[in-house]
Scaffold this motif. Structure first.
Motif, mmCIF file in Angstrom:
data_model
loop_
_atom_site.group_PDB
_atom_site.id
_atom_site.type_symbol
_atom_site.label_atom_id
_atom_site.label_comp_id
_atom_site.label_asym_id
_atom_site.label_seq_id
_atom_site.Cartn_x
_atom_site.Cartn_y
_atom_site.Cartn_z
ATOM 1 N N THR A 136 0.807 -1.224 0.000
ATOM 2 C CA THR A 136 0.000 0.000 0.000
ATOM 3 C C THR A 136 0.833 1.264 0.000
ATOM 4 O O THR A 136 0.346 2.319 -0.381
ATOM 5 C CB THR A 136 -0.959 0.006 1.210
ATOM 6 O OG1 THR A 136 -0.179 -0.130 2.400
ATOM 7 C CG2 THR A 136 -1.969 -1.112 1.110
ATOM 8 N N GLY A 137 2.083 1.181 0.408
ATOM 9 C CA GLY A 137 2.963 2.347 0.412
ATOM 10 C C GLY A 137 3.852 2.408 -0.802
ATOM 11 O O GLY A 137 4.811 3.171 -0.823
ATOM 12 N N SER A 138 3.585 1.638 -1.807
ATOM 13 C CA SER A 138 4.321 1.548 -3.069
ATOM 14 C C SER A 138 5.611 0.748 -2.922
ATOM 15 O O SER A 138 5.901 0.207 -1.860
ATOM 16 C CB SER A 138 4.586 2.921 -3.688
ATOM 17 O OG SER A 138 5.660 3.571 -3.040
ATOM 18 N N ILE A 139 6.345 0.675 -4.016
ATOM 19 C CA ILE A 139 7.591 -0.087 -4.008
ATOM 20 C C ILE A 139 8.723 0.762 -4.569
ATOM 21 O O ILE A 139 8.492 1.777 -5.225
ATOM 22 C CB ILE A 139 7.496 -1.389 -4.830
ATOM 23 C CG1 ILE A 139 7.301 -1.076 -6.322
ATOM 24 C CG2 ILE A 139 6.422 -2.303 -4.313
ATOM 25 C CD1 ILE A 139 7.634 -2.218 -7.224
ATOM 26 N N GLU A 140 9.933 0.301 -4.296
ATOM 27 C CA GLU A 140 11.128 0.805 -4.963
ATOM 28 C C GLU A 140 11.782 -0.407 -5.598
ATOM 29 O O GLU A 140 11.905 -1.450 -4.967
ATOM 30 C CB GLU A 140 12.098 1.424 -3.952
ATOM 31 C CG GLU A 140 11.589 2.665 -3.272
ATOM 32 C CD GLU A 140 12.557 3.177 -2.217
ATOM 33 O OE1 GLU A 140 13.774 2.894 -2.301
ATOM 34 O OE2 GLU A 140 12.088 3.845 -1.297
ATOM 35 N N ALA A 141 12.189 -0.255 -6.855
ATOM 36 C CA ALA A 141 12.868 -1.343 -7.554
ATOM 37 C C ALA A 141 14.224 -0.834 -8.016
ATOM 38 O O ALA A 141 14.329 0.272 -8.545
ATOM 39 C CB ALA A 141 12.040 -1.802 -8.748
ATOM 40 N N ALA A 142 15.247 -1.629 -7.796
ATOM 41 C CA ALA A 142 16.599 -1.274 -8.210
ATOM 42 C C ALA A 142 17.302 -2.517 -8.718
ATOM 43 O O ALA A 142 16.927 -3.634 -8.373
ATOM 44 C CB ALA A 142 17.366 -0.673 -7.035
ATOM 45 N N ALA A 143 18.333 -2.304 -9.529
ATOM 46 C CA ALA A 143 19.091 -3.439 -10.069
ATOM 47 C C ALA A 143 20.577 -3.120 -10.047
ATOM 48 O O ALA A 143 20.991 -1.977 -10.211
ATOM 49 C CB ALA A 143 18.642 -3.758 -11.490
ATOM 50 N N SER A 144 21.358 -4.164 -9.870
ATOM 51 C CA SER A 144 22.811 -4.039 -9.845
ATOM 52 C C SER A 144 23.358 -4.074 -11.270
ATOM 53 O O SER A 144 22.651 -4.470 -12.202
ATOM 54 C CB SER A 144 23.412 -5.194 -9.045
ATOM 55 O OG SER A 144 23.309 -6.409 -9.775
#
Length: 145
Positions: free
Chosen positions: A108-116
């Motif tokens: 409900t608070g959204s997401i963060e997506a990251a990649a190496s």
């Protein structure tokens, strides 16, 4: 209240949608601390997801903000990257999560997506390229629920 499992299930559903679209070959869920480079893979590229870490901090009087962190290891056989450069694969995975930023309402608070960056690893069978995608899913936990 169970929060982590629905979040993980939606992450897997988003990864499976990438399989259906032909961007990933397979998705593997591992339990415990298996060597991800020794997992049986049906088809490459593969996304391997394990358990999550979690951070919890007070948000309001009766709620805590929980941030579940799910690492996803993506492996591709190096000689198979001609049809889909590893950077394009990484972008397609991140795009899938950018467009499902609440993981179908489970975060409900959204997401963060990251990649190496992509790295390489030699196994007995293949030369692999790999990178790590980390999904941080934020949600609220109501105390006592």
């Amino acid at each position: 209240m169970i929060l982590a499992t629905p979040i993980k299930n939606q992450i897997i559903a988003d990864l499976e949608a990438l399989v259906a679209a032909g961007n990933l070959g397979s998705v593997v869920e591992v339990k415990g601390s298996k060597d991800p480079f020794a997992v049986d893979v049906a088809k490459y590229p593969v996304a391997i997801i394990g358990g999550s870490g979690v951070e919890s901090r007070p948000e309001e009087d009766q709620t805590n903000l929980r941030i579940y962190e799910f690492p996803i290891l993506v492996l591709q056989i190096e000689e198979n990257t001609g049809s889909q450069p590893i950077e394009d694969l990484r972008d397609k995975i991140l795009n899938a999560f950018d467009t499902d930023f609440t993981l179908n309402g489970t975060a409900t608070g959204s997401i963060e997506a990251a990649a190496s960056p992509a790295l390489s690893e030699a196994t007995a069978d293949h030369e692999l390229l790999y990178f790590l995608v980390v999904i941080k899913a934020k949600t609220l936990y109501t105390l006592g629920s």
